[in-house]
Design an enzyme around this catalytic site. Structure first.
Site, PDB file in Angstrom:
ATOM      1  N   LYS A   1       0.849  -1.187   0.000  1.00 41.86           N
ATOM      2  CA  LYS A   1       0.000   0.000   0.000  1.00 41.86           C
ATOM      3  C   LYS A   1       0.885   1.238   0.000  1.00 41.86           C
ATOM      4  CE  LYS A   1      -2.640   1.407   3.668  1.00 41.86           C
ATOM      5  NZ  LYS A   1      -2.637   2.864   3.786  1.00 41.86           N
TER       6      LYS A   1
ATOM      7  N   ASP B   1      -3.303   4.282  -1.896  1.00 41.63           N
ATOM      8  CA  ASP B   1      -4.280   4.707  -0.882  1.00 41.63           C
ATOM      9  C   ASP B   1      -4.165   6.202  -0.626  1.00 41.63           C
ATOM     10  OD1 ASP B   1      -6.079   4.720   1.204  1.00 41.63           O
ATOM     11  OD2 ASP B   1      -4.623   3.996   2.680  1.00 41.63           O
TER      12      ASP B   1
ATOM     13  N   LYS C   1      -6.864   8.254  -0.375  1.00 39.54           N
ATOM     14  CA  LYS C   1      -8.061   8.699   0.365  1.00 39.54           C
ATOM     15  C   LYS C   1      -8.561  10.059  -0.113  1.00 39.54           C
ATOM     16  CE  LYS C   1      -7.343   6.070   4.628  1.00 39.54           C
ATOM     17  NZ  LYS C   1      -6.001   5.468   4.485  1.00 39.54           N
TER      18      LYS C   1
ATOM     19  N   ASP D   1     -12.513  15.752  -1.711  1.00 41.86           N
ATOM     20  CA  ASP D   1     -12.510  17.132  -2.215  1.00 41.86           C
ATOM     21  C   ASP D   1     -13.813  17.329  -2.982  1.00 41.86           C
ATOM     22  OD1 ASP D   1     -11.630  19.678  -3.292  1.00 41.86           O
ATOM     23  OD2 ASP D   1      -9.583  19.015  -2.917  1.00 41.86           O
TER      24      ASP D   1
ATOM     25  N   THR E   1     -10.282   4.183  11.305  1.00 45.20           N
ATOM     26  CA  THR E   1     -10.212   3.370  12.528  1.00 45.20           C
ATOM     27  C   THR E   1      -9.535   4.118  13.683  1.00 45.20           C
ATOM     28  OG1 THR E   1      -8.302   2.338  11.519  1.00 45.20           O
ATOM     29  CG2 THR E   1     -10.322   1.068  11.525  1.00 45.20           C
TER      30      THR E   1
ATOM     31  N   ARG F   1       2.351  -1.347  11.458  1.00 43.28           N
ATOM     32  CA  ARG F   1       3.269  -1.280  12.594  1.00 43.28           C
ATOM     33  C   ARG F   1       3.578  -2.600  13.281  1.00 43.28           C
ATOM     34  NH1 ARG F   1       0.621   4.238  14.585  1.00 43.28           N
ATOM     35  NH2 ARG F   1      -1.034   3.299  13.352  1.00 43.28           N
TER      36      ARG F   1
HETATM   37  O1  C5P Z   1      -1.040  -1.313  11.182  1.00 41.90           O
HETATM   38  P1  C5P Z   1      -0.887   0.179  11.146  1.00 41.90           P
HETATM   39  O2  C5P Z   1      -1.749   0.889  12.149  1.00 41.90           O
HETATM   40  O3  C5P Z   1       0.521   0.645  11.144  1.00 41.90           O
HETATM   41  O4  C5P Z   1      -1.474   0.587   9.720  1.00 41.90           O
HETATM   42  C1  C5P Z   1      -1.497   1.909   9.369  1.00 41.90           C
HETATM   43  C2  C5P Z   1      -2.052   1.999   7.968  1.00 41.90           C
HETATM   44  O5  C5P Z   1      -3.446   1.754   7.981  1.00 41.90           O
HETATM   45  C3  C5P Z   1      -1.834   3.373   7.380  1.00 41.90           C
HETATM   46  O6  C5P Z   1      -1.248   3.199   6.101  1.00 41.90           O
HETATM   47  C4  C5P Z   1      -3.209   3.942   7.264  1.00 41.90           C
HETATM   48  O7  C5P Z   1      -3.364   4.752   6.130  1.00 41.90           O
HETATM   49  C5  C5P Z   1      -4.058   2.700   7.155  1.00 41.90           C
HETATM   50  N1  C5P Z   1      -5.419   2.934   7.555  1.00 41.90           N
HETATM   51  C6  C5P Z   1      -6.403   2.859   6.634  1.00 41.90           C
HETATM   52  N2  C5P Z   1      -7.696   3.113   6.963  1.00 41.90           N
HETATM   53  C7  C5P Z   1      -8.033   3.392   8.207  1.00 41.90           C
HETATM   54  C8  C5P Z   1      -7.037   3.451   9.183  1.00 41.90           C
HETATM   55  C9  C5P Z   1      -5.727   3.224   8.812  1.00 41.90           C
HETATM   56  O8  C5P Z   1      -6.124   2.561   5.470  1.00 41.90           O
HETATM   57  N3  C5P Z   1      -9.302   3.554   8.486  1.00 41.90           N
END
Ligand code: C5P
Length: 241
Positions: free
Chosen positions: A35, A63, A65, A68, A119, A216
């Site tokens: 990603k 990604d 996101k 706009d 999240t 992470r």
């Molecule tokens: O596992 P970790 O928390 O490090 O993953 C972080 C990744 O999850 C980031 O690249 C972030 O953009 C992505 N993410 C996502 N959607 C979310 C929350 C986090 O794509 N709702």
């Protein structure tokens, strides 16, 4: 047949080409997709996509996101999909009309995933942002509202927390793709960070997730390859039961 590694998405959340390529070389055989997010793409640009393709057979999830006005998102999406990436993301916040206009202008067939609720957000943040009480009290309701909207607009799927996967799958069907970030294996040291609504890889797969974003817990591990293998074992266990 989908293998354990096909479920795993590793986010290249690093600021330089060199660091990103180090992870591509290290984990290329362990993941289904890499990603590329805002930090890396803004720092390095499209050359990172070429760098990944030259070194690994993994797919690419760009990604960015997008959020706009519709015209801007539509054109930004066209530019992203021209890179031939497998997935990209658009926020739901602009509503169904925007999602639909992106879906209807997709000559390269990049799969569009709608971001429902990040999240990292919890109830107190939604309250601060002025959301209705019923969503503040129950974030899943907001996720479901947005997931339904994304499906009606023709998106391929959504990004949502593992806590909502089961419900999204049950209501919107097994072909509607669910990507879940906020994955924290029980053994992971990365538990206390900005991810709030978290679950383990095993639970996410059991709930029906199609892809897990695990950053992470792998990146911060002393031995990232071993951590990736542990995540894959957990996925394997969940799919083989
Ligand atoms: O596992 P970790 O928390 O490090 O993953 C972080 C990744 O999850 C980031 O690249 C972030 O953009 C992505 N993410 C996502 N959607 C979310 C929350 C986090 O794509 N709702």
């Amino acid at each position: 047949m989908k293998r354990a590694k096909d479920y795993l998405i590793f986010p290249l959340d690093v600021p330089t080409y060199k660091e990103a390529i180090r992870y591509v070389e290290l984990l290329g055989k362990h993941v289904g997709l890499f990603k590329v997010g805002l930090e890396l793409f803004v720092s390095v640009g499209p050359k990172i996509l070429k760098g990944i393709r030259e070194r690994s057979g993994a797919g690419i999830f760009l990604d960015l996101k997008f959020h706009d006005i519709p015209a801007t998102v539509k054109n930004a999406f066209l530019a992203a999909s021209a890179h031939g990436v497998a997935f990209t993301t658009v926020h739901c916040d602009e509503g169904k009309g925007l999602l639909r206009s992106v879906v209807e202008n997709n000559p390269s067939g990049t799969k569009i995933l709608a971001v429902t609720v990040l999240t990292s957000l919890e109830s107190k943040n939604l309250k601060e942002l002025g959301y209705l009480d019923r969503y503040v009290k129950n974030i899943t309701e907001l996720v479901m509202l947005r997931a339904r909207m994304a499906k009606e607009a023709g998106c391929s799927g959504v990004v949502c927390s593992g806590l909502e996967v089961e419900r999204v799958k049950a209501e919107l069907g097994k072909d509607f793709i669910v990507v879940t970030p906020g994955i924290r294996p029980a053994w992971s040291l990365a538990g206390k960070d900005d991810q709030k609504r978290i679950i383990t890889p095993y639970q996410a797969i059991k709930g029906g997730a199609d892809y897990l974003v695990v950053g992470r817990p792998i990146r911060a591990a002393e031995k990232p390859i071993e951590a990736a293998e542990r995540v894959l074992d957990e996925i394997e266990m969940a799919i083989s039961e």
